[in-house]
Design a protein around this motif. Sequence first.
Motif, short mmCIF file in Angstrom:
data_model
loop_
_atom_site.label_atom_id
_atom_site.label_comp_id
_atom_site.label_asym_id
_atom_site.label_seq_id
_atom_site.Cartn_x
_atom_site.Cartn_y
_atom_site.Cartn_z
N ALA A 65 -23.59 -21.48 -36.27
CA ALA A 65 -22.69 -22.31 -37.06
C ALA A 65 -21.92 -21.46 -38.07
O ALA A 65 -20.70 -21.64 -38.25
N LEU A 66 -22.59 -20.52 -38.72
CA LEU A 66 -21.91 -19.62 -39.65
C LEU A 66 -20.87 -18.76 -38.94
O LEU A 66 -19.78 -18.53 -39.45
N PHE A 67 -21.23 -18.28 -37.75
CA PHE A 67 -20.30 -17.49 -36.94
C PHE A 67 -19.05 -18.30 -36.60
O PHE A 67 -17.92 -17.83 -36.75
N LEU A 68 -19.24 -19.55 -36.19
CA LEU A 68 -18.11 -20.40 -35.83
C LEU A 68 -17.23 -20.72 -37.04
O LEU A 68 -16.00 -20.70 -36.93
N VAL A 69 -17.84 -21.01 -38.18
CA VAL A 69 -17.06 -21.29 -39.38
C VAL A 69 -16.24 -20.06 -39.77
O VAL A 69 -15.05 -20.16 -40.06
N ALA A 70 -16.88 -18.89 -39.75
CA ALA A 70 -16.16 -17.66 -40.12
C ALA A 70 -15.02 -17.37 -39.14
O ALA A 70 -13.93 -16.97 -39.56
N VAL A 71 -15.25 -17.58 -37.86
CA VAL A 71 -14.22 -17.32 -36.85
C VAL A 71 -13.02 -18.25 -37.06
O VAL A 71 -11.87 -17.80 -37.09
N PHE A 72 -13.28 -19.54 -37.23
CA PHE A 72 -12.17 -20.48 -37.34
C PHE A 72 -11.43 -20.37 -38.68
O PHE A 72 -10.22 -20.53 -38.73
N VAL A 73 -12.15 -20.11 -39.76
CA VAL A 73 -11.46 -19.92 -41.05
C VAL A 73 -10.61 -18.65 -41.01
O VAL A 73 -9.46 -18.65 -41.45
N HIS A 74 -11.17 -17.58 -40.45
CA HIS A 74 -10.43 -16.32 -40.36
C HIS A 74 -9.19 -16.49 -39.46
O HIS A 74 -8.11 -16.00 -39.80
N ALA A 75 -9.36 -17.17 -38.35
CA ALA A 75 -8.23 -17.41 -37.44
C ALA A 75 -7.16 -18.26 -38.10
O ALA A 75 -5.96 -17.98 -37.98
N LYS A 76 -7.57 -19.31 -38.82
CA LYS A 76 -6.61 -20.17 -39.50
C LYS A 76 -5.81 -19.39 -40.52
O LYS A 76 -4.59 -19.51 -40.60
N LEU A 77 -6.49 -18.55 -41.30
CA LEU A 77 -5.79 -17.76 -42.31
C LEU A 77 -4.84 -16.76 -41.68
O LEU A 77 -3.72 -16.56 -42.17
N GLY A 78 -5.26 -16.11 -40.61
CA GLY A 78 -4.40 -15.13 -39.95
C GLY A 78 -3.16 -15.75 -39.34
O GLY A 78 -2.05 -15.23 -39.50
N VAL A 79 -3.33 -16.88 -38.66
CA VAL A 79 -2.18 -17.55 -38.06
C VAL A 79 -1.27 -18.11 -39.15
O VAL A 79 -0.04 -18.08 -39.02
N GLN A 80 -1.85 -18.57 -40.24
CA GLN A 80 -1.05 -19.08 -41.36
C GLN A 80 -0.15 -17.99 -41.93
O GLN A 80 1.03 -18.23 -42.21
N VAL A 81 -0.66 -16.79 -42.07
CA VAL A 81 0.15 -15.67 -42.59
C VAL A 81 1.29 -15.37 -41.63
O VAL A 81 2.43 -15.14 -42.06
N ILE A 82 1.02 -15.37 -40.35
CA ILE A 82 2.07 -15.10 -39.36
C ILE A 82 3.16 -16.17 -39.43
O ILE A 82 4.35 -15.86 -39.43
N ILE A 83 2.75 -17.44 -39.50
CA ILE A 83 3.73 -18.52 -39.58
C ILE A 83 4.56 -18.41 -40.85
O ILE A 83 5.79 -18.53 -40.83
N GLU A 84 3.91 -18.17 -41.98
CA GLU A 84 4.63 -18.07 -43.24
C GLU A 84 5.58 -16.88 -43.30
O GLU A 84 6.64 -16.95 -43.89
N ASP A 85 5.19 -15.78 -42.66
CA ASP A 85 6.01 -14.57 -42.71
C ASP A 85 7.20 -14.60 -41.75
O ASP A 85 8.25 -14.05 -42.07
N TYR A 86 7.04 -15.22 -40.60
CA TYR A 86 8.06 -15.06 -39.56
C TYR A 86 8.85 -16.32 -39.24
O TYR A 86 9.82 -16.24 -38.49
N LEU A 87 8.46 -17.47 -39.77
CA LEU A 87 9.25 -18.67 -39.55
C LEU A 87 9.96 -19.05 -40.84
O LEU A 87 9.33 -19.16 -41.89
N HIS A 88 11.24 -19.27 -40.75
CA HIS A 88 12.03 -19.55 -41.94
C HIS A 88 12.65 -20.94 -41.92
O HIS A 88 13.30 -21.33 -42.88
N GLN A 89 12.50 -21.68 -40.82
CA GLN A 89 13.00 -23.04 -40.76
C GLN A 89 11.92 -23.95 -41.34
O GLN A 89 10.81 -24.03 -40.80
N PRO A 90 12.20 -24.65 -42.43
CA PRO A 90 11.15 -25.41 -43.11
C PRO A 90 10.43 -26.45 -42.26
O PRO A 90 9.21 -26.56 -42.32
#
Length: 135
Positions: free
Chosen positions: A73-98
């Motif tokens: 369960a700890l492994f799954l929480v860490a994986v999904f939180v880390h993935a969410k944060l990483g994808v969030q950074v990509i979206i915020e950095d490279y998409l400019h259409q609100p």
Amino acid sequence: MASSHLRTELGKVKGLGASRHAVSHWWLQRVTALALVPLSLWFLASLLTALLSPDFNHAAAWFASPVHAILMALFLVAVFVHAKLGVQVIIEDYLHQPVMKYTLLLLNTFICWIFAGICILAVLKLHMLDISAGI
């Protein structure tokens, strides 16, 4: 110096950035990455020793262990939180259409939390049920 004219007067006085949460986001991503190192090693070792075993009872006993269920369960929480944060950074950095940006940010959050919940419920179900009794 050239970018200081883009900040508000209050922002200049307080010294805050645009969203004021970048540091906590950065730290959380580093903490989850650090947590994933031992958890990934544990998962790979468990995968090679217990979960890929041809003996079904061995895999059932592995999931019945509370230590393995908690670590999974700890492994799954860490994986999904880390993935969410990483994808969030990509979206915020490279998409400019609100509209597209905020739609994908919401979708990213929902998908990560839904899949994390489904995976954790599956681990709990495998832990709570005596799956070796059906053999």
